[in-house]
Motif scaffolding. Structure first.
Motif, PDB file in Angstrom:
ATOM      1  N   ARG A  43     -21.685  -9.331  10.466  1.00  0.00           N
ATOM      2  CA  ARG A  43     -22.148  -7.981  10.146  1.00  0.00           C
ATOM      3  C   ARG A  43     -21.180  -7.310   9.175  1.00  0.00           C
ATOM      4  O   ARG A  43     -19.958  -7.493   9.275  1.00  0.00           O
ATOM      5  CB  ARG A  43     -22.247  -7.158  11.429  1.00  0.00           C
ATOM      6  N   TRP A  44     -21.770  -6.531   8.264  1.00  0.00           N
ATOM      7  CA  TRP A  44     -20.964  -5.726   7.338  1.00  0.00           C
ATOM      8  C   TRP A  44     -21.282  -4.263   7.581  1.00  0.00           C
ATOM      9  O   TRP A  44     -22.443  -3.855   7.556  1.00  0.00           O
ATOM     10  CB  TRP A  44     -21.290  -6.104   5.894  1.00  0.00           C
ATOM     11  N   ASP A  45     -20.238  -3.462   7.837  1.00  0.00           N
ATOM     12  CA  ASP A  45     -20.386  -2.019   8.019  1.00  0.00           C
ATOM     13  C   ASP A  45     -19.638  -1.292   6.906  1.00  0.00           C
ATOM     14  O   ASP A  45     -18.493  -1.658   6.570  1.00  0.00           O
ATOM     15  CB  ASP A  45     -19.782  -1.563   9.357  1.00  0.00           C
ATOM     16  N   TYR A  46     -20.271  -0.264   6.379  1.00  0.00           N
ATOM     17  CA  TYR A  46     -19.582   0.611   5.424  1.00  0.00           C
ATOM     18  C   TYR A  46     -19.773   2.056   5.877  1.00  0.00           C
ATOM     19  O   TYR A  46     -20.903   2.519   6.081  1.00  0.00           O
ATOM     20  CB  TYR A  46     -20.125   0.440   4.012  1.00  0.00           C
TER      21      TYR A  46
ATOM     22  N   TYR B  87     -16.099  -2.963   6.710  1.00  0.00           N
ATOM     23  CA  TYR B  87     -15.582  -3.885   7.723  1.00  0.00           C
ATOM     24  C   TYR B  87     -16.541  -5.057   7.868  1.00  0.00           C
ATOM     25  O   TYR B  87     -17.767  -4.889   7.791  1.00  0.00           O
ATOM     26  CB  TYR B  87     -15.423  -3.162   9.063  1.00  0.00           C
ATOM     27  N   PHE B  88     -15.939  -6.241   8.085  1.00  0.00           N
ATOM     28  CA  PHE B  88     -16.723  -7.456   8.308  1.00  0.00           C
ATOM     29  C   PHE B  88     -16.499  -7.873   9.760  1.00  0.00           C
ATOM     30  O   PHE B  88     -15.348  -8.041  10.192  1.00  0.00           O
ATOM     31  CB  PHE B  88     -16.288  -8.562   7.349  1.00  0.00           C
ATOM     32  N   ILE B  89     -17.585  -8.052  10.480  1.00  0.00           N
ATOM     33  CA  ILE B  89     -17.503  -8.248  11.925  1.00  0.00           C
ATOM     34  C   ILE B  89     -18.237  -9.531  12.319  1.00  0.00           C
ATOM     35  O   ILE B  89     -19.423  -9.711  12.009  1.00  0.00           O
ATOM     36  CB  ILE B  89     -18.134  -7.048  12.673  1.00  0.00           C
TER      37      ILE B  89
ATOM     38  N   ILE C 160     -13.314  -7.758  14.486  1.00  0.00           N
ATOM     39  CA  ILE C 160     -13.464  -6.782  13.407  1.00  0.00           C
ATOM     40  C   ILE C 160     -12.360  -6.997  12.375  1.00  0.00           C
ATOM     41  O   ILE C 160     -11.164  -7.001  12.713  1.00  0.00           O
ATOM     42  CB  ILE C 160     -13.398  -5.349  13.959  1.00  0.00           C
ATOM     43  N   THR C 161     -12.769  -7.150  11.111  1.00  0.00           N
ATOM     44  CA  THR C 161     -11.815  -7.349  10.018  1.00  0.00           C
ATOM     45  C   THR C 161     -12.187  -6.449   8.850  1.00  0.00           C
ATOM     46  O   THR C 161     -13.270  -5.855   8.829  1.00  0.00           O
ATOM     47  CB  THR C 161     -11.821  -8.815   9.533  1.00  0.00           C
TER      48      THR C 161
END
Length: 734
Positions: free
Chosen positions: A518-521, A543-545, A574-575
Motif C-alpha cells: 500500500r502507498w499512502d500520501y 509511506y509504503f506499507i 511501514i516505511t
C-alpha cells in the motif's frame, strides 16, 4: 348368509348416495396483507366445529392462506408456519449472504438500498419496490409437489384465487396453472410488489377487482359459504397524510368492488376487526394478536357454524378427515437430488457453482442451500434474477437453476446520522467489465464531514476461484477533532491518497485473508489548536506499507450477535522508501481483536472483546499512532479502537491493550438494551504496560434493529475524561 350379502350391498349403494346428497361447503378468505393471518384463527374454529371444507377461494393474503390450506396445511400447520417465518426477510428482496464472502456480507450491513440494473434489457421483475424474490422462493418450497401446471380442482381441496389484469382492469380467476405463480399474482399489491406477467397479462393484487370472492365459490358449486373478511374501514381525511396512506386508500377503495353483494351471498359471515394493524403488520406480536382475534371472532359464530351441519346433511358428531401437508418439514428436510440442470448460464458459470457448492458430490439439498446457490448466482455471477425449482423424477428430484439477464451494474445507497458528523451519504456501484477479462470494478463515494471517493478493480481468475486480486485507489478528506482527557486539543484537516495492490485476497465464507503493498500520501491543511494543545507535528509525506490481514467471522448477526465469534489479526510494516523509515528500521504495526458472544438465555447475551495494537520502532508518524474512542474500529481513522465511555477520539500510547464486556438484553424482536464496561492499559514501552494508570469506562445504550440499520443512543463515562457523554446513531456504520 344371503341376508349379510344383501346388507353389504345396501351399504355400498347407500354411502355414495349420502355423499352425493351432502351439500358442498366453501370457505372464502378475503385479502388484507398481514391482517389476513387472522384467517388462521377462524380456520381453527371451523375445524373444531367439524365442518367439512369442499372448496376454498381467496384473494391476496386470503389466497395464500387458502391455497396452502387446499394442499393440506391444516390450521395448526399454518399457525406454526406463519409464526416461524422471518417476515421482514420474506417480504423483502434481501439476499441470504450466509455463504458469501465477508466483504459481500459487510456491504449488506452497510447500505439501506441495493438495486441491480440491466440497461437496455427488459426485466420482467420491474414494476414494484419489492421484486418478490424471497416470497417467490418461499411459495415454491411450500407448494412442493404442486408446482407443475395443474388443475386446481384436483388439489386435495378444490381451490381458486383472484388476480387483476392491470392491462384492462379485468378479474382473472385462477382455476389452473402453476400454484405458486397464481398465489404470487393474487397478492401483488400494485407498486409495492412487482406484477406477475403471464403472456400479455400484467397481473396484480386480486383485491382491486374482487377482494372477497364468494361469487367465485358459488360458481364452483358451493351450496354453503363460510366467509372470513379482514376488510378495514376507509381512512379519514386526517389519516391521509402520507404517500403510503394515499396509495393504500386507493387500493382499499377498489376492494369495495362486489363486496356488499358477496357478503349478502354468504351463509356465515365472520368479520375480524383488524383495527390497530395494517397490511404490513408482520411482526410476531401483531401476527399473534391477529390469529387470536380471528379465533375469538369465529367463536362468536359457533352456534351458527354448528347450525350448518343439518343444512349440509351431516350429523352433529361428524368430523371430517384432517389433511396434512405433503411435506410437513419442507423448509428443513433434505431432498434427494438426482442431478442438476443449468439454464441460461455459461459453462464457466456452471463450473463455478459446481466447485463452490461441491455439487458433483452433493446427493441431497435443503431449502436453505438452494437459496444460497441462487444468491451466489446473483452476487458472484451478476445475474439480475436467479431461480431454482425441483422437478420430481423416479428416484428423487432434479434441481433446475435458471439465470436471467446479466446486470450491467449494481448500485448501493447508505445513509446515516449521528450527533458528531450529522448526516453522511455513501453510494457504491459494482460494474462488471468485459466477461472475457473476468474483472469487475467497485466505485464508492462518501459525502459528509468526511469525504471519500475511490474504486477497486477486482480480478476473478477462473483457475483460482476463491482468490480475488485487487488494485484500488481511494481519496479521503478528513476533518477530525482530537481531544485530550476530555478537552478538545486541536482540529486537523487533511487529504489522503491511498493506492493498494493485493495479489492475495482469499475469501471463503467466514474466512478472509489478504496481503499486499500500500502507498499512502498525506497532505495536511489547517490545524486549529486550543490553549492547552501540546506540540504535535503533522508533516506531509508518503509511506509504503507491506501488510497482511486475516479475518474469521462466524457471528449470526453483524451488529447484535447472539453466538459465534469474530477474530481479526493484522501486521503492517511501514516505511518511507520501501525498506526504512527516516533511514532507520521501519515501523512494525501489530494489531488484533477477538469478539465472542455467549447466549445466556433466549434474550440475554454476553459479549466479550479483547483487542490491542502494538507499535514497534522509532519516529512513528503521528497519523499512524493509536487512537481510542467511539463505539467501533476504524470509524474516523484506520488506527481507531473503541472504548466504552469515551465519546471523542484521543491519542493513546504506542502500546495499547483493551478488554470489553457487554451484556445485551433483547426486548421484543428488535429492541436491544446494552450495558458495556471497558478496561485498558497503555504505555510507551511494552515492559511498562501494567505500570500505568488503568483506563476504565462504561456505557448504557439502547438500539432498535431496523431495516435502515441500528437506530439508538448511548450515554457513557470514563475515568480519562471524567465527563459524561451522549451519542445518537441512526443507521448502518460507514
Amino acid at each position: 348368509m344371503k341376508k349379510i350379502a344383501w346388507l353389504l350391498l345396501t351399504l355400498m349403494v347407500a354411502l355414495p348416495l349420502s355423499a352425493q346428497e351432502r351439500k358442498r361447503v366453501a370457505v372464502v378468505l378475503s385479502g388484507g396483507g398481514a391482517k389476513g393471518t387472522a384467517h388462521i384463527g377462524a380456520l381453527k374454529v371451523i375445524e373444531r366445529a367439524g365442518i367439512p371444507v369442499d372448496i376454498v377461494t381467496g384473494t391476496s393474503m386470503g389466497s395464500l392462506i387458502g391455497g396452502l390450506y387446499a394442499i393440506g396445511y391444516n390450521a395448526d400447520a399454518l399457525d406454526s408456519l406463519v409464526r416461524g417465518l422471518d417476515w421482514s426477510y420474506v417480504i423483502s428482496d434481501r439476499e441470504n449472504m450466509s455463504r458469501q464472502s465477508l466483504s459481500d456480507r459487510k456491504k449488506q450491513n452497510t447500505y439501506i438500498l441495493s438495486q441491480g440494473l440491466t440497461i437496455g434489457k427488459h426485466n420482467e421483475n420491474d414494476g414494484g419496490i419489492i421484486k418478490g424474490k424471497n416470497i417467490n422462493m418461499l411459495l415454491e418450497k411450500l407448494c412442493m409437489g404442486y408446482t407443475d401446471s395443474i388443475d386446481f380442482n384436483r388439489l386435495p381441496i378444490p381451490f381458486a384465487c383472484v388476480a387483476t389484469n392491470l392491462v384492462d382492469n379485468t378479474e382473472i380467476d385462477f382455476h389452473s396453472g402453476r400454484l405458486p405463480q397464481a398465489l404470487r399474482a393474487s397478492m401483488a399489491i400494485p407498486a409495492v410488489f412487482s406484477p406477475v406477467r403471464i403472456g400479455k397479462m400484467v397481473l396484480v393484487d386480486g383485491g382491486l377487482t374482487n377482494n372477497f370472492p364468494v361469487d367465485l365459490a358459488r360458481a364452483m358449486g358451493a351450496d354453503i359459504v363460510i366467509g372470513v373478511s379482514v376488510q378495514d374501514s376507509l381512512r379519514s381525511s386526517e389519516k391521509l397524510n402520507s404517500t403510503i396512506s394515499i396509495l393504500m386508500q386507493m387500493v382499499d377503495l377498489n376492494t369495495l368492488n362486489k363486496l356488499d353483494e358477496n357478503i349478502a351471498n354468504t351463509d356465515v359471515f365472520i368479520h375480524v376487526d383488524p383495527s390497530g394493524y395494517s397490511a404490513a403488520s408482520f411482526n410476531s406480536a401483531a401476527v399473534d394478536t391477529l390469529i387470536n382475534r380471528g379465533e375469538v371472532e369465529a367463536m362468536r359464530h359457533w352456534d351458527e357454524l354448528l347450525a350448518l351441519k343439518p343444512m349440509i346433511g351431516i350429523d352433529s358428531s361428524f368430523k371430517p378427515v384432517r389433511l396434512t401437508p405433503l411435506r410437513p418439514s419442507v423448509m428443513t428436510d433434505r431432498v434427494h437430488i438426482t442431478g442438476f440442470t443449468f439454464e441460461n448460464m455459461t459453462p464457466q458459470d456452471e463450473s463455478f457453482l459446481r466447485a463452490k457448492f461441491h455439487l458433483n458430490r452433493l446427493d441431497s439439498i435443503t431449502s436453505r442451500e438452494e437459496e444460497e446457490i441462487t444468491t451466489s448466482m446473483r452476487t458472484d455471477l451478476f445475474y439480475q434474477t436467479a431461480t431454482s425449482r425441483l422437478i420430481e423424477e423416479k428416484d428423487g428430484y432434479r434441481l433446475v437453476l435458471t439465470a436471467g439477464n446479466r446486470k450491467t451494474s449494481h448500485v448501493n445507497l447508505g445513509l446515516r446520522f449521528d450527533n458528531e458528523e450529522m448526516v453522511a451519504l455513501q453510494v457504491n456501484a459494482n460494474l462488471p467489465l468485459k466477461k472475457t477479462l473476468f474483472v469487475s470494478s467497485d466505485i464508492t463515494l462518501r459525502l459528509g464531514k468526511r469525504l471519500m471517493a475511490g474504486g477497486e478493480l477486482i480480478f476473478h481468475p477462473r483457475a483460482l476461484r476463491f482468490t480475488r486480486p485487487v488494485i484500488s485507489y481511494y481519496f479521503r478528506r478528513n476533518d477530525i477533532d482530537v481531544y485530550h482527557e476530555g478537552d478538545r486539543e486541536y482540529s486537523v484537516l487533511y487529504n489522503m491518497h491511498q493506492t493498494q495492490v493485493e495479489p492475495v485476497n482469499i475469501a471463503i465464507r467466514n474466512f478472509g485473508f489478504k496481503a499486499g503493498l500500500r502507498w499512502d500520501y498525506y497532505r495536511f491543511g489547517n490545524k486549529l489548536q486550543s490553549d492547552i494543545s501540546r506540540q504535535v507535528d503533522f508533516e506531509n509525506g508518503h509511506y509504503f506499507i507491506y501488510q497482511a490481514q486475516m479475518e474469521f467471522n462466524s457471528e449470526d448477526h453483524w451488529y447484535f450477535p447472539t453466538r459465534g465469534g469474530r477474530f481479526v489479526a493484522r501486521y503492517a510494516y511501514i516505511t518511507d522508501n520501501f525498506a526504512q523509515m527516516n533511514n532507520r528500521a521501519g515501523i512494525s504495526d501489530v494489531s488484533a481483536s477477538w469478539r465472542k458472544s455467549f447466549p445466556v438465555s433466549e434474550r440475554f447475551t454476553l459479549e466479550s472483546l479483547l483487542y490491542g495494537r502494538l507499535l514497534f520502532g522509532t519516529d512513528i508518524p503521528h497519523i499512524y499512532g493509536n487512537i481510542i474512542g467511539g463505539t467501533s474500529f476504524g470509524h474516523y481513522v484506520e488506527s481507531q479502537m473503541p472504548f466504552a465511555g469515551l465519546g471523542h477520539v484521543e491519542y493513546a500510547e504506542r502500546h495499547f491493550i483493551g478488554a470489553q464486556l457487554q451484556g445485551r438484553q433483547r426486548m421484543g424482536k428488535n429492541h436491544h438494551v446494552c450495558l458495556l464496561a471497558s478496561v485498558a492499559q497503555h504505555a510507551p514501552e511494552m515492559k511498562d504496560i501494567m505500570q500505568t494508570k488503568t483506563l476504565i469506562g462504561g456505557q448504557l445504550a439502547y438500539y432498535y434493529d431496523s431495516v435502515f440499520g441500528p437506530l439508538g443512543a448511548s450515554a457513557g463515562y470514563c475515568n480519562r475524561t471524567r465527563t459524561p457523554y451522549f451519542y445518537i446513531n441512526l443507521g448502518y456504520e460507514f
